[in-house]
Each structure stands twice: as C-alpha cells, then as structure tokens.
Design a protein around this motif. Structure first.
Motif, PDB file in Angstrom:
ATOM      1  N   GLU A  78      -2.343 -19.838 -35.524  1.00  0.00           N
ATOM      2  CA  GLU A  78      -1.049 -19.712 -34.857  1.00  0.00           C
ATOM      3  C   GLU A  78      -0.682 -21.062 -34.241  1.00  0.00           C
ATOM      4  OE1 GLU A  78       1.600 -18.322 -34.218  1.00  0.00           O
ATOM      5  OE2 GLU A  78       1.446 -16.297 -34.995  1.00  0.00           O
ATOM      6  N   LYS A  79       0.572 -21.199 -33.885  1.00  0.00           N
ATOM      7  CA  LYS A  79       1.035 -22.388 -33.171  1.00  0.00           C
ATOM      8  C   LYS A  79       1.002 -22.089 -31.680  1.00  0.00           C
ATOM      9  CE  LYS A  79       4.253 -21.252 -31.400  1.00  0.00           C
ATOM     10  NZ  LYS A  79       4.454 -20.124 -30.429  1.00  0.00           N
TER      11      LYS A  79
ATOM     12  N   ARG B  32      -0.857  -9.372 -29.383  1.00  0.00           N
ATOM     13  CA  ARG B  32       0.453  -8.984 -29.919  1.00  0.00           C
ATOM     14  C   ARG B  32       0.642  -9.505 -31.333  1.00  0.00           C
ATOM     15  NH1 ARG B  32       5.689 -10.837 -27.596  1.00  0.00           N
ATOM     16  NH2 ARG B  32       4.625 -12.825 -27.786  1.00  0.00           N
ATOM     17  N   MET B  33       0.417 -10.817 -31.521  1.00  0.00           N
ATOM     18  CA  MET B  33       0.646 -11.419 -32.834  1.00  0.00           C
ATOM     19  C   MET B  33      -0.510 -11.098 -33.781  1.00  0.00           C
ATOM     20  SD  MET B  33       3.454 -12.592 -32.227  1.00  0.00           S
ATOM     21  CE  MET B  33       3.770 -13.234 -33.848  1.00  0.00           C
ATOM     22  N   GLY B  34      -1.745 -11.264 -33.281  1.00  0.00           N
ATOM     23  CA  GLY B  34      -2.927 -11.069 -34.117  1.00  0.00           C
ATOM     24  C   GLY B  34      -2.965  -9.670 -34.712  1.00  0.00           C
TER      25      GLY B  34
ATOM     26  N   ASP C 142       6.276 -19.215 -39.221  1.00  0.00           N
ATOM     27  CA  ASP C 142       6.886 -17.964 -39.691  1.00  0.00           C
ATOM     28  C   ASP C 142       8.402 -18.007 -39.807  1.00  0.00           C
ATOM     29  OD1 ASP C 142       6.066 -18.017 -36.759  1.00  0.00           O
ATOM     30  OD2 ASP C 142       7.662 -16.514 -36.733  1.00  0.00           O
TER      31      ASP C 142
ATOM     32  N   ALA D 231      -7.333 -21.040 -25.522  1.00  0.00           N
ATOM     33  CA  ALA D 231      -8.668 -20.793 -26.089  1.00  0.00           C
ATOM     34  C   ALA D 231      -8.809 -21.336 -27.514  1.00  0.00           C
ATOM     35  CB  ALA D 231      -8.946 -19.284 -26.084  1.00  0.00           C
TER      36      ALA D 231
ATOM     37  N   GLY E 185      -8.618 -12.976 -32.060  1.00  0.00           N
ATOM     38  CA  GLY E 185      -7.399 -12.623 -31.337  1.00  0.00           C
ATOM     39  C   GLY E 185      -6.736 -11.424 -32.011  1.00  0.00           C
ATOM     40  N   ALA E 186      -7.546 -10.634 -32.715  1.00  0.00           N
ATOM     41  CA  ALA E 186      -7.021  -9.496 -33.487  1.00  0.00           C
ATOM     42  C   ALA E 186      -6.447  -8.406 -32.591  1.00  0.00           C
ATOM     43  CB  ALA E 186      -8.130  -8.913 -34.359  1.00  0.00           C
ATOM     44  N   THR E 187      -6.752  -8.468 -31.292  1.00  0.00           N
ATOM     45  CA  THR E 187      -6.245  -7.434 -30.389  1.00  0.00           C
ATOM     46  C   THR E 187      -4.908  -7.834 -29.774  1.00  0.00           C
ATOM     47  OG1 THR E 187      -7.369  -8.410 -28.485  1.00  0.00           O
ATOM     48  CG2 THR E 187      -8.608  -6.794 -29.765  1.00  0.00           C
TER      49      THR E 187
ATOM     50  N   ARG F  82     -12.811 -10.198 -27.585  1.00  0.00           N
ATOM     51  CA  ARG F  82     -13.662 -10.192 -26.388  1.00  0.00           C
ATOM     52  C   ARG F  82     -14.093  -8.785 -25.993  1.00  0.00           C
ATOM     53  NH1 ARG F  82      -9.870 -12.607 -22.154  1.00  0.00           N
ATOM     54  NH2 ARG F  82      -8.565 -11.094 -23.229  1.00  0.00           N
TER      55      ARG F  82
ATOM     56  N   PRO G 171       3.102 -11.217 -22.487  1.00  0.00           N
ATOM     57  CA  PRO G 171       1.901 -11.295 -21.644  1.00  0.00           C
ATOM     58  C   PRO G 171       2.079 -12.323 -20.520  1.00  0.00           C
ATOM     59  CG  PRO G 171       1.344 -11.485 -23.996  1.00  0.00           C
ATOM     60  CD  PRO G 171       2.828 -11.538 -23.901  1.00  0.00           C
TER      61      PRO G 171
HETATM   62  N1  LIG Z   1       4.469 -17.355 -34.494  1.00  0.00           N
HETATM   63  C1  LIG Z   1       5.099 -16.706 -33.541  1.00  0.00           C
HETATM   64  O1  LIG Z   1       6.250 -16.330 -33.667  1.00  0.00           O
HETATM   65  C2  LIG Z   1       4.387 -16.424 -32.246  1.00  0.00           C
HETATM   66  C3  LIG Z   1       4.939 -15.508 -31.337  1.00  0.00           C
HETATM   67  C4  LIG Z   1       4.247 -15.234 -30.161  1.00  0.00           C
HETATM   68  C5  LIG Z   1       3.055 -15.885 -29.896  1.00  0.00           C
HETATM   69  N2  LIG Z   1       2.547 -16.774 -30.778  1.00  0.00           N
HETATM   70  C6  LIG Z   1       1.276 -17.474 -30.514  1.00  0.00           C
HETATM   71  O2  LIG Z   1       0.221 -16.566 -30.754  1.00  0.00           O
HETATM   72  C7  LIG Z   1      -0.806 -16.735 -29.799  1.00  0.00           C
HETATM   73  C8  LIG Z   1      -1.111 -15.377 -29.137  1.00  0.00           C
HETATM   74  O3  LIG Z   1       0.043 -14.920 -28.470  1.00  0.00           O
HETATM   75  P1  LIG Z   1       0.248 -13.353 -28.156  1.00  0.00           P
HETATM   76  O4  LIG Z   1       1.644 -13.230 -27.675  1.00  0.00           O
HETATM   77  O5  LIG Z   1      -0.227 -12.559 -29.303  1.00  0.00           O
HETATM   78  O6  LIG Z   1      -0.741 -13.185 -26.908  1.00  0.00           O
HETATM   79  P2  LIG Z   1      -1.595 -11.899 -26.442  1.00  0.00           P
HETATM   80  O7  LIG Z   1      -1.886 -12.119 -25.006  1.00  0.00           O
HETATM   81  O8  LIG Z   1      -0.926 -10.637 -26.851  1.00  0.00           O
HETATM   82  O9  LIG Z   1      -2.935 -12.007 -27.293  1.00  0.00           O
HETATM   83  C9  LIG Z   1      -3.881 -12.983 -27.009  1.00  0.00           C
HETATM   84  C10 LIG Z   1      -5.181 -12.745 -27.750  1.00  0.00           C
HETATM   85  O10 LIG Z   1      -6.105 -13.760 -27.327  1.00  0.00           O
HETATM   86  C11 LIG Z   1      -7.312 -13.135 -26.859  1.00  0.00           C
HETATM   87  N3  LIG Z   1      -7.895 -13.998 -25.828  1.00  0.00           N
HETATM   88  C12 LIG Z   1      -8.921 -14.854 -26.020  1.00  0.00           C
HETATM   89  N4  LIG Z   1      -9.223 -15.504 -24.895  1.00  0.00           N
HETATM   90  C13 LIG Z   1      -8.388 -15.041 -23.934  1.00  0.00           C
HETATM   91  C14 LIG Z   1      -8.227 -15.335 -22.564  1.00  0.00           C
HETATM   92  N5  LIG Z   1      -9.006 -16.236 -21.948  1.00  0.00           N
HETATM   93  N6  LIG Z   1      -7.265 -14.674 -21.882  1.00  0.00           N
HETATM   94  C15 LIG Z   1      -6.487 -13.768 -22.506  1.00  0.00           C
HETATM   95  N7  LIG Z   1      -6.578 -13.455 -23.829  1.00  0.00           N
HETATM   96  C16 LIG Z   1      -7.533 -14.083 -24.529  1.00  0.00           C
HETATM   97  C17 LIG Z   1      -6.887 -11.756 -26.422  1.00  0.00           C
HETATM   98  O11 LIG Z   1      -7.978 -10.898 -26.442  1.00  0.00           O
HETATM   99  C18 LIG Z   1      -5.828 -11.404 -27.444  1.00  0.00           C
HETATM  100  O12 LIG Z   1      -6.433 -10.915 -28.630  1.00  0.00           O
HETATM  101  C19 LIG Z   1      -0.335 -17.821 -28.842  1.00  0.00           C
HETATM  102  O13 LIG Z   1      -0.949 -19.058 -29.152  1.00  0.00           O
HETATM  103  C20 LIG Z   1       1.153 -17.912 -29.082  1.00  0.00           C
HETATM  104  O14 LIG Z   1       1.643 -19.234 -28.906  1.00  0.00           O
HETATM  105  C21 LIG Z   1       3.198 -17.046 -31.947  1.00  0.00           C
END
Ligand SMILES: NC(=O)c1ccc[n+]([C@@H]2O[C@H](COP(=O)([O-])OP(=O)(O)OC[C@H]3O[C@@H](n4cnc5c(N)ncnc54)[C@H](O)[C@@H]3O)[C@@H](O)[C@H]2O)c1
Length: 386
Positions: A117-118, A21-23, A146, A99, A17-19, A58, A190
């Motif tokens: 992550e949670k 927002r959080m990753g 966090d 996922a 999930g490196a791509t 992905r 997202p």
């Molecule tokens: N700790 C925090 O403060 C905090 C804040 C926001 C989100 N989060 C958590 O982090 C996780 C990611 O959230 P985000 O906001 O970074 O989301 P995002 O949509 O920006 O990123 C999602 C990542 O998952 C990957 N992925 C894998 N399978 C996928 C699918 N089937 N469809 C879409 N993307 C897929 C994407 O490629 C991407 O790298 C979530 O579980 C969310 O609950 C935590």
C-alpha cells in the motif's frame, strides 16, 4: 511458485494487515479471494495462477475469525515465520503506515517479491532505501496505485491519450468529505490517521495518490506550494477517549507540472460534499474540458462551449451542468484493486519488473514530504528528480 496437479501454479502471498480496512475488504476480499472465485488468474501462456494468502496480523482471534469466515487455513501473528516459508513468494503490506518500512525491509531481505500500500514509507529516505534494497535483491516490486484503475479516471486517461484536450492548461481537484469527530457519531476512518506520531495526516495519505495520477495523466511534478492545516484539533478514538489531533486534516496545494500545466488540488476531511463524487478533477485544455470522478467522466468540447456573460443584475438562466456530455464506459470495469493485483502477479510470474514500482512509490512520498515542508516554511519548493 509451485505447480499443482490440476495445472495451476500457486503463489503464496503473506498478507500483512489483513484485518485492516484496506487489507481485508479491498485486497483480500475484493482482489485475492475474487481472483480465486473466478478460477484463478489465466496467463497468456495458458498457466493459471492461484493466490494462496497467508494472513499476517497482530490478533490471533481476529485472524482466525477472518480465516474461518472465508475458508482459509493459513494465518499467523509471526511475520518472521511467514517470511521464512519457501512457499511464500510475495509479501504484501497494508499495515498502518508507520509499521510498513521495517516489515517490507525484512521481506526484501528474505528474498520475497514486494507489493505494498501507499505511502511506501513514512519518509523519503526510508522509501528510497526500500527501492534500492529491492532492486539490489532482484525482486519484483510494486506499489498500490488504485485510482489509476477506476472507471472515471480511466476514461479521463482515454481522453488524454486521444489528444482530446489540445494543449492542457490546468487541473482542479477537489477531494474530501466530513470525517466525524467520533463523539456523537463514530468516525469513518481509524484514529491513527489524525495522529502525526502514528503516520497520520492527509498530506502523507493523499499526496502519493495525487502524485501518480498527475505523473501518469499530465506529466512530471516540478514544484509544489502547499498550505496544510489541522481544522479539528481534537477527536474521539475507537475506545471513546478524547485525543489531540496532531496531524493535518486538510491541505490546499498547487502543483506545477512539466510543460507548464498547473494543478491545484484541495484535500480535506473537514469539508461537506456538494459534488457528484468524493473526488473530482476538472481538466481544461484549448480544445476541450473534462470533469472526472471515481466512476463518471463528462466532457465539453470547444465547439459546444457556451458563452456566459457576467451580469449580476440578471438571474442565471444557463444550466451549466447540463451542457456537458458523458464519456461512455465502452467496456466493463472490474474492481481497480483486483485489476492491479492481476497486473502485479502477472509480472511476478513472468519474472519481469513492474512499472508501478517502489521508485514510483518513493516519488509519491517525496511529494508529500515536500508538501509538508512547503506548508511549514510557507514557500514554493521545486521537486528534484529522484
Ligand atoms: N489505496 C488506498 O486508497 C488507501 C486507502 C486507505 C488507506 N490506505 C493505506 O492503507 C494502509 C492501512 O490503512 P487502513 O485504513 O486499512 O488502516 P486500518 O487501521 O484499518 O488497518 C491497519 C492494519 O495495520 C495493522 N497494524 C499493524 N501495526 C499496527 C499498529 N501499531 N497500530 C494499529 N494497527 C496496526 C492493523 O492490525 C490493521 O490490520 C495505510 O498505509 C494507508 O495509507 C490506502
């Protein structure tokens, strides 16, 4: 962990999930790469840990772009191949929530230490299954908490630990901001967050945060009464297509805590901000009160509490906000995600369990699941000990 010629020990970390927002921003840039920029993580025994991220995702093009931008060479779209590598010791998951569970399970089966992550899974049964499997495999496991590492909430924890409040009576939390619908201005989150089938919803997103904050600062959550709703039934996705928003975008909840403390927290992506910060908690106790946000924390002691008198015939002359004192920083606060990574990697290096573990993550999912059930059934639910 491999010992390097320069004396450092490299820790291979599959970042899935490196791509996202959080990753990308918080975990890769602000944490793992920041640890490398500071020269690695110095341990009390003199060793230096050196994180070696293996980006997993992905899209080859997106991964290659990130790797190139940050001078990294290791990336793959094949999770199984990453998990088969002996030089990868830690699996980290910041994928979309839906996922997560199968990927974390595969990583446990491959014998990797787990950091995620949670919410740790979309259901309580799934979360407990992961915690049990990780314990059975004997790996170190942790979940991102966090908010505990943010300056405002660390100052609040300092007040609690110092006994500043006397007997704590109540906690009021206000979280939220307007997330644009996506038509005339792009949404800031997202679109999967607004689709139930994709693991979206504000209860699943935010109740895990509220759970660890309440548990750490004030005590065990014993009961929940929640009203969850979807204020905006339609949104526009990243491709400009209208879609039905099937997940809750606001939740109004009362949490009862051990010792009789009542915490009431509003969470909403459909509210406009008239606050100093995007989240604020007011804590009232017999000896004093505090208002804490992400960065700031202000207090009012019993001895400096003004004496307002209710009289709607007169204009208000008291400047209530000016009657509070800031809590000083008294230290430098590094990025909260990075601080928690440093804690977790330290435990991995020491081979010790990490207290903010998958069980703590499962308790957060339990509270979210009970909150949704309470909202569906319109009733108060007790929270059984896991
Ligand atoms: N700790 C925090 O403060 C905090 C804040 C926001 C989100 N989060 C958590 O982090 C996780 C990611 O959230 P985000 O906001 O970074 O989301 P995002 O949509 O920006 O990123 C999602 C990542 O998952 C990957 N992925 C894998 N399978 C996928 C699918 N089937 N469809 C879409 N993307 C897929 C994407 O490629 C991407 O790298 C979530 O579980 C969310 O609950 C935590």
């Amino acid at each position: 962990m491999a010992d390097q010629p320069d004396g450092s020990r490299s820790v291979g970390i599959a970042v899935n999930g490196a791509t996202g927002r959080m990753g990308y921003r918080q975990h890769l840039l602000r944490s793992l790469l920041a640890i490398r920029e500071q020269g690695g993580l110095a341990r009390p025994d003199g060793t230096v840990l050196w994180p070696e991220p293996v980006l997993v995702g992905r899209s080859e093009a997106t991964l290659a772009g990130i790797a190139h931008r940050h001078g990294l060479a290791d990336w793959t779209t094949d999770l199984a191949a990453a998990l088969a590598r002996p030089d990868v010791q830690v699996y980290f998951d910041a994928q979309v929530t839906a996922a997560r569970e199968p990927a974390v399970r595969a990583a446990i089966e491959a014998g990797k230490h787990i950091y995620t992550e949670k919410p740790v899974a979309a259901t309580l049964a799934g979360a407990v299954g992961l915690a049990r499997a990780a314990d059975a495999a004997g790996v170190v496991h942790g979940v991102v908490q966090d908010k505990l590492f943010l300056p405002g909430l660390r100052k609040l924890a300092r007040l609690v630990d110092a006994g500043f409040f006397g007997r704590i009576l109540s906690v009021r939390g206000e979280f939220g901001y307007w997330v644009f619908e996506g038509d005339w201005q792009p949404a800031q989150r997202p679109s999967w967050n607004y689709r139930a089938a994709d693991g979206g919803g504000i209860v699943m997103d935010m109740f895990p945060h509220w759970h660890y904050l309440l548990e750490r600062l004030f005590g065990r959550v014993t009961a929940v009464t929640a009203h969850a709703t979807t204020h905006l039934p339609e949104r526009v996705d990243e491709q400009g297509r209208r879609y039905p928003a099937t997940a809750d975008d606001a939740a109004y909840a009362i949490f009862e805590l051990a010792g009789g403390i009542v915490a009431q927290i509003n969470s909403s992506w459909a509210v406009r901000v008239h606050r100093d910060e995007l989240v604020e908690f007011q804590v009232d106790g017999t000896e004093g009160s505090a208002v804490a946000g992400l960065r700031e924390c202000r207090v009012q002691h019993r001895a400096t509490t003004p004496r307002p008198v209710w009289n709607p015939d007169l204009p208000e002359t008291g400047k209530f906000r000016s009657q509070w004192q800031p809590v000083p920083d008294n230290q430098d606060f590094d990025n909260g995600f990075k601080l928690q990574w440093e804690q977790f990697l330290g435990q991995v290096a020491a081979g010790e369990p990490y207290p903010l573990d998958l069980w703590a993550g499962a308790r957060g999912v339990q509270l979210a699941e009970l909150g949704l059930q309470s909202a569906r059934q319109g009733r108060r639910l007790e929270v059984p000990a896991l």
